[in-house]
Write an enzyme that holds these catalytic residues in place. Structure first.
Site, PDB file in Angstrom:
ATOM      1  N   SER A 107      21.810 -49.133  13.143  1.00 42.39           N
ATOM      2  CA  SER A 107      22.771 -49.552  12.240  1.00 42.39           C
ATOM      3  C   SER A 107      23.326 -50.803  12.635  1.00 42.39           C
ATOM      4  CB  SER A 107      23.896 -48.557  12.263  1.00 42.39           C
ATOM      5  OG  SER A 107      24.911 -48.911  11.372  1.00 42.39           O
ATOM      6  N   TYR A 143      30.498 -43.381  15.906  1.00 40.80           N
ATOM      7  CA  TYR A 143      29.165 -43.725  15.186  1.00 40.80           C
ATOM      8  C   TYR A 143      28.728 -45.083  15.643  1.00 40.80           C
ATOM      9  CZ  TYR A 143      25.957 -44.987  11.631  1.00 40.80           C
ATOM     10  OH  TYR A 143      24.769 -45.256  10.711  1.00 40.80           O
TER      11      TYR A 143
HETATM   12  N1  LIG Z   1      23.008 -45.075   4.512  1.00 38.77           N
HETATM   13  C1  LIG Z   1      23.599 -46.193   5.190  1.00 38.77           C
HETATM   14  O1  LIG Z   1      24.270 -46.781   4.800  1.00 38.77           O
HETATM   15  C2  LIG Z   1      23.001 -46.231   6.730  1.00 38.77           C
HETATM   16  C3  LIG Z   1      23.457 -47.491   7.344  1.00 38.77           C
HETATM   17  C4  LIG Z   1      23.202 -47.565   8.711  1.00 38.77           C
HETATM   18  C5  LIG Z   1      22.411 -46.444   9.341  1.00 38.77           C
HETATM   19  N2  LIG Z   1      22.113 -45.387   8.571  1.00 38.77           N
HETATM   20  C6  LIG Z   1      21.371 -44.382   9.391  1.00 38.77           C
HETATM   21  O2  LIG Z   1      20.107 -43.787   8.522  1.00 38.77           O
HETATM   22  C7  LIG Z   1      19.990 -42.578   8.875  1.00 38.77           C
HETATM   23  C8  LIG Z   1      19.919 -41.642   7.592  1.00 38.77           C
HETATM   24  O3  LIG Z   1      21.083 -41.890   6.811  1.00 38.77           O
HETATM   25  P1  LIG Z   1      21.320 -41.543   5.470  1.00 38.77           P
HETATM   26  O4  LIG Z   1      22.220 -42.554   4.744  1.00 38.77           O
HETATM   27  O5  LIG Z   1      20.091 -41.547   4.618  1.00 38.77           O
HETATM   28  O6  LIG Z   1      21.913 -40.171   5.305  1.00 38.77           O
HETATM   29  P2  LIG Z   1      21.640 -38.751   4.902  1.00 38.77           P
HETATM   30  O7  LIG Z   1      21.022 -38.718   3.561  1.00 38.77           O
HETATM   31  O8  LIG Z   1      22.890 -38.016   5.277  1.00 38.77           O
HETATM   32  O9  LIG Z   1      20.453 -38.387   5.824  1.00 38.77           O
HETATM   33  C9  LIG Z   1      20.661 -37.899   7.128  1.00 38.77           C
HETATM   34  C10 LIG Z   1      19.550 -37.015   7.644  1.00 38.77           C
HETATM   35  O10 LIG Z   1      19.778 -36.455   8.884  1.00 38.77           O
HETATM   36  C11 LIG Z   1      19.434 -35.265   9.054  1.00 38.77           C
HETATM   37  N3  LIG Z   1      20.299 -34.542  10.318  1.00 38.77           N
HETATM   38  C12 LIG Z   1      21.624 -34.589  10.034  1.00 38.77           C
HETATM   39  N4  LIG Z   1      21.900 -33.906  11.329  1.00 38.77           N
HETATM   40  C13 LIG Z   1      20.707 -33.315  11.676  1.00 38.77           C
HETATM   41  C14 LIG Z   1      20.509 -32.610  12.760  1.00 38.77           C
HETATM   42  N5  LIG Z   1      21.352 -31.917  13.811  1.00 38.77           N
HETATM   43  N6  LIG Z   1      19.169 -32.215  12.949  1.00 38.77           N
HETATM   44  C15 LIG Z   1      18.038 -32.586  12.184  1.00 38.77           C
HETATM   45  N7  LIG Z   1      18.446 -33.450  11.289  1.00 38.77           N
HETATM   46  C16 LIG Z   1      19.627 -34.031  11.184  1.00 38.77           C
HETATM   47  C17 LIG Z   1      19.801 -34.676   7.611  1.00 38.77           C
HETATM   48  O11 LIG Z   1      19.253 -33.542   7.553  1.00 38.77           O
HETATM   49  P3  LIG Z   1      19.605 -31.880   7.358  1.00 38.77           P
HETATM   50  O12 LIG Z   1      21.033 -32.222   6.667  1.00 38.77           O
HETATM   51  O13 LIG Z   1      18.675 -31.252   6.637  1.00 38.77           O
HETATM   52  O14 LIG Z   1      19.599 -31.718   8.712  1.00 38.77           O
HETATM   53  C18 LIG Z   1      19.165 -35.858   6.686  1.00 38.77           C
HETATM   54  O15 LIG Z   1      17.934 -35.665   6.275  1.00 38.77           O
HETATM   55  C19 LIG Z   1      21.082 -42.194   9.830  1.00 38.77           C
HETATM   56  O16 LIG Z   1      20.536 -42.100  11.404  1.00 38.77           O
HETATM   57  C20 LIG Z   1      22.044 -43.114   9.535  1.00 38.77           C
HETATM   58  O17 LIG Z   1      23.131 -43.272  10.606  1.00 38.77           O
HETATM   59  C21 LIG Z   1      22.428 -45.094   7.501  1.00 38.77           C
END
Ligand SMILES: NC(=O)c1ccc[n+]([C@@H]2O[C@H](COP(=O)([O-])OP(=O)(O)OC[C@H]3O[C@@H](n4cnc5c(N)ncnc54)[C@H](OP(=O)(O)O)[C@@H]3O)[C@@H](O)[C@H]2O)c1
Length: 266
Positions: free
Chosen positions: A136, A149
Site C-alpha cells: 500500500s 495497517y
Molecule cells: N482500497 C484501497 O484504498 C487500498 C489501498 C491500498 C492497499 N489496499 C489493499 O488492497 C487489498 C484489497 O483491498 P480492498 O480495498 O479491495 O478491500 P476489500 O474489498 O475489503 O477486499 C478485501 C479482500 O480480502 C479478503 N479477506 C479479508 N480477510 C481475509 C481473510 N482472513 N482470509 C481471506 N481473505 C480475506 C476479503 O474477502 P472475504 O471477506 O470474503 O474473506 C476481500 O476479498 C488489501 O490488501 C488492501 O490492504 C487497498
C-alpha cells in the site's frame, strides 16, 4: 507478463480490488480462481466464470486445504496474488486496540506469508510463475489513523524484496502491487475525494503488469507521491498533513465498531 494465458489464484478477490483484477485477468483470457471467506458469494462468482475456493488466510489449515483443492483442479497454476487484507483504524492511547493490531498483522502480513509458503514449492517445481504481493502507499507514507495497517504493509514490502532475492534463478518472479487509496465502493469517495476510481486504477495496473519484464513494483501514477516521498524530500510535510486526519479518528473508530456489529461484517 503475459496476462492472456495464465492460471491465477487471487486470495481475497470476493470484493474490491481483488475482484476487479480477477475480472481483468479473465477478460484478457486467463483462468481465475477467486478465494475468500464469504462463500455465500461463490454461486454468483461461479456464474460469472470464476473458480472459487474458501480460504481464511489467518488459518493455516484453511490455507493448506485451499492450496490442495486448487492444485488438484488446476495443476497448471502459475500466478498467485496475495490480496487479502483488512484496514482498521486504531487509537494507540487505548490498549484495547491490541486485538485489532493482532488481526491486522495476522491477515495482512502473516496471511501473505502463509499463502506464499503454500504455493512456492509448486511454483519452483514448475520453474516458472509469478507471485503478486499487495502492499500500500501507506506502507511508504504512514497514515497515523491506521498504525498497524501501515506497519503490516511496510512489512509486506520488505518481505517481497527478500522473497524476490531468494527466488532469483528459480523462474518465479515477485511483483509488488502498491495501491494508493482506491474507491472500491461509491461511499469511499465521500470519505476520501482523492481516492482513485476502481476501474481506472485496474486499467493502469493491468497495463503495468503486461509490460516485460514484469515490474518489481506496480506503481500507478497516483501512488508515486507516497512511494517516493522520502527521496523527493516531501515526507515530513506529507506525514504532517496526513496527521491532521487524526481529528476524524473518533468517528472512524465508531464506524469500524458499527461495521463489526453488522452481521454481514467482515
Ligand atoms: N482500497 C484501497 O484504498 C487500498 C489501498 C491500498 C492497499 N489496499 C489493499 O488492497 C487489498 C484489497 O483491498 P480492498 O480495498 O479491495 O478491500 P476489500 O474489498 O475489503 O477486499 C478485501 C479482500 O480480502 C479478503 N479477506 C479479508 N480477510 C481475509 C481473510 N482472513 N482470509 C481471506 N481473505 C480475506 C476479503 O474477502 P472475504 O471477506 O470474503 O474473506 C476481500 O476479498 C488489501 O490488501 C488492501 O490492504 C487497498
Amino acid at each position: 507478463m503475459d496476462i492472456t494465458n495464465r492460471t491465477v489464484f487471487i486470495a481475497g478477490a470476493t470484493s474490491g480490488i481483488g475482484l476487479e483484477l480477477a475480472c481483468r485477468f479473465a477478460a484478457a483470457g486467463s483462468t481465475v480462481i477467486v478465494g475468500g471467506r464469504r462463500t455465500d458469494l461463490f454461486d454468483k462468482l461461479e456464474a460469472e466464470g470464476f473458480g472459487t475456493v474458501p480460504i481464511d488466510v489467518t488459518d493455516q489449515d484453511s490455507v493448506d486445504r485451499a492450496r490442495d483443492t486448487i492444485l488438484r483442479g488446476h495443476p497448471d497454476l502459475d500466478t498467485i496474488v496475495t490480496m487479502s487484507g483488512v484496514m482498521i483504524p486504531e487509537d494507540l492511547r487505548d490498549p484495547a486496540h491490541f486485538g485489532d493490531a493482532a488481526k491486522t498483522i495476522d491477515t495482512n502480513l502473516l496471511g501473505t506469508i502463509r499463502v506464499i509458503d503454500a504455493f512456492t514449492p509448486h511454483l519452483i517445481g514448475r520453474g516458472a510463475g509469478t507471485i503478486v504481493t499487495v502492499s500500500s502507499g501507506i506502507g511508504f507514507l504512514p497514515f497515523p489513523v491506521m498504525p498497524t495497517y501501515a506497519a503490516s504493509k511496510a512489512g509486506v514490502h520488505a518481505y517481497s524484496e527478500a522473497l524476490r532475492a531468494q527466488l532469483d534463478g528459480t523462474g518465479v518472479e515477485v511483483s509488488e502491487l502498491v495501491p494508493p487509496a482506491v474507491a472500491t465502493a461509491p461511499e469511499h469517495k465521500q470519505h476520501n475525494p482523492h481516492a482513485l476510481d476502481l476501474a481506472e486504477f485496474a486499467t493502469e495496473v493491468m497495463d503495468l503488469l503486461r509490460t516485460e519484464p514484469t515490474p518489481h513494483e506496480i506503481l500507478v501514477k497516483g501512488v508515486m507521491m507516497h512511494r517516493w516521498a522520502e527521496r523527493d524530500g516531501t515526507y515530513d510535510e506529507l506525514v504532517a498533513a496526513r496527521t491532521q486526519a487524526l481529528a476524524m479518528l473518533p468517528s472512524l473508530l465508531a464506524m469500524a465498531r458499527s461495521d463489526y456489529r453488522n452481521p454481514a461484517s467482515r
